[in-house]
Design a protein around this motif. Structure first.
Motif, PDB file in Angstrom:
ATOM      1  N   ILE A  27     -13.158   3.331   4.563  1.00 40.25           N
ATOM      2  CA  ILE A  27     -13.201   3.920   5.751  1.00 40.25           C
ATOM      3  C   ILE A  27     -14.408   4.853   6.067  1.00 40.25           C
ATOM      4  O   ILE A  27     -14.996   4.599   7.214  1.00 40.25           O
ATOM      5  CB  ILE A  27     -11.920   4.990   5.819  1.00 40.25           C
ATOM      6  N   ALA A  75     -11.190   9.719   5.824  1.00 40.65           N
ATOM      7  CA  ALA A  75     -11.482   9.284   4.866  1.00 40.65           C
ATOM      8  C   ALA A  75     -10.574  10.409   3.899  1.00 40.65           C
ATOM      9  O   ALA A  75      -9.706   9.849   2.851  1.00 40.65           O
ATOM     10  CB  ALA A  75     -12.567   9.101   4.308  1.00 40.65           C
ATOM     11  N   THR A  78      -6.713   9.654   4.013  1.00 43.72           N
ATOM     12  CA  THR A  78      -6.220   8.607   3.374  1.00 43.72           C
ATOM     13  C   THR A  78      -5.991   8.812   1.985  1.00 43.72           C
ATOM     14  O   THR A  78      -4.993   8.420   1.094  1.00 43.72           O
ATOM     15  CB  THR A  78      -7.347   7.355   3.532  1.00 43.72           C
TER      16      THR A  78
END
Length: 271
Positions: A27, A75, A78
């Motif tokens: 990402i 990010a 995640t």
């Protein structure tokens, strides 16, 4: 030696977080690439739209960093990191930085206003913050100008926005306004004809708006004429100085005098 007690937790950690780490890195790098391309695309569109280059660079950098922050937050999310706490820390840090750099930020804010409202552009001759000169550069913190005697002056943008701005180059034409005085004993009509003749002989004088000559004042020592002509902005000073010289020479050639300031003193003798 039994390594199973080390390898098993490591495998569990990798199986649980490995994919998240890979996904987060994916990402970040893809998002960073997309962010660069988006900022470049927006920059090109603004350039094609003939937006001021200073504004283009500023907005492109702002858009890039804003999008990059969004990518970093995505990010981190995640990975399972609590973004809310991160935003709180980021907000507190931003507040501290903002207080420490309030003067610099005010200059940046002023630069945005200058670029958006465009009271002047590079190459214009302006009077602002108590100084006059030609604008050479507008950056995020200051406006740089060159004075008529070729000195460089850097003015904080906040000082520019906080003061009156007189732009002498913004309009295509300017009016040259002069006052000429003649002696009370001179021929008034002849003086007026001479002034009109000086105007007619100068091709730089525009006819729209029309030139203007009239008796403006019966002063203490002279009869004063108001003399107004419109010229192209770039020819203003040349016409201004030339007109003063031409009128003086024309007055001399026609026997019209420009009186000196004088005071008559009457002495009364007492008996």
């Amino acid at each position: 030696m039994d390594f199973s007690k080390y390898t098993e937790p490591a495998m569990l950690y990798i199986s649980e977080y490995g994919l998240k780490i890979i996904l987060a890195l994916t990402i970040f790098f893809i998002g960073k690439m997309v962010t660069k391309r988006a900022a470049a695309l927006i920059k090109n569109l603004m350039i094609k739209a003939h937006v001021d280059l200073t504004l283009v660079n500023f907005l492109a950098n702002v858009i890039y960093f804003v999008l990059l922050i969004v990518v970093v937050l995505a990010a981190l999310s995640t990975l399972g990191i609590n973004i809310a706490s991160f935003l709180a820390i980021f907000g507190a840090a931003s507040l501290a930085i903002g207080l420490a750099l309030k003067d610099s930020l005010s200059n940046i804010g002023a630069a945005v206003l200058i670029i958006i409202f465009r009271p002047f552009k590079v190459g214009d001759f302006v009077d602002t913050a108590g100084v006059s000169g030609t604008i050479e550069e507008i950056n995020l913190f200051s406006t740089i100008m060159a004075t008529p005697d070729n000195k460089t002056i850097m003015i904080p943008n906040s000082a520019v926005i906080g003061s009156n701005i007189i732009n002498f180059s913004n309009k295509p034409t300017r009016r040259v306004t002069l006052t000429f005085g003649i002696d009370y004993g001179d021929d008034l009509k002849l003086a007026k004809e001479v002034l009109w003749q000086v105007i007619k002989e100068d091709e730089r004088v525009l006819q729209d708006p029309a030139p203007f000559v009239a008796v403006a004042d019966l002063a203490d020592n002279s009869v004063n004429f108001e003399f107004r002509v419109w010229v192209k902005t770039e020819e203003y000073w040349a016409v201004h100085f030339d007109m003063i010289e031409k009128v003086k020479l024309a007055f001399d050639a026609n026997g019209i005098s420009i009186p000196f300031p004088q005071m008559n003193i009457h002495l009364q003798k007492k008996d």
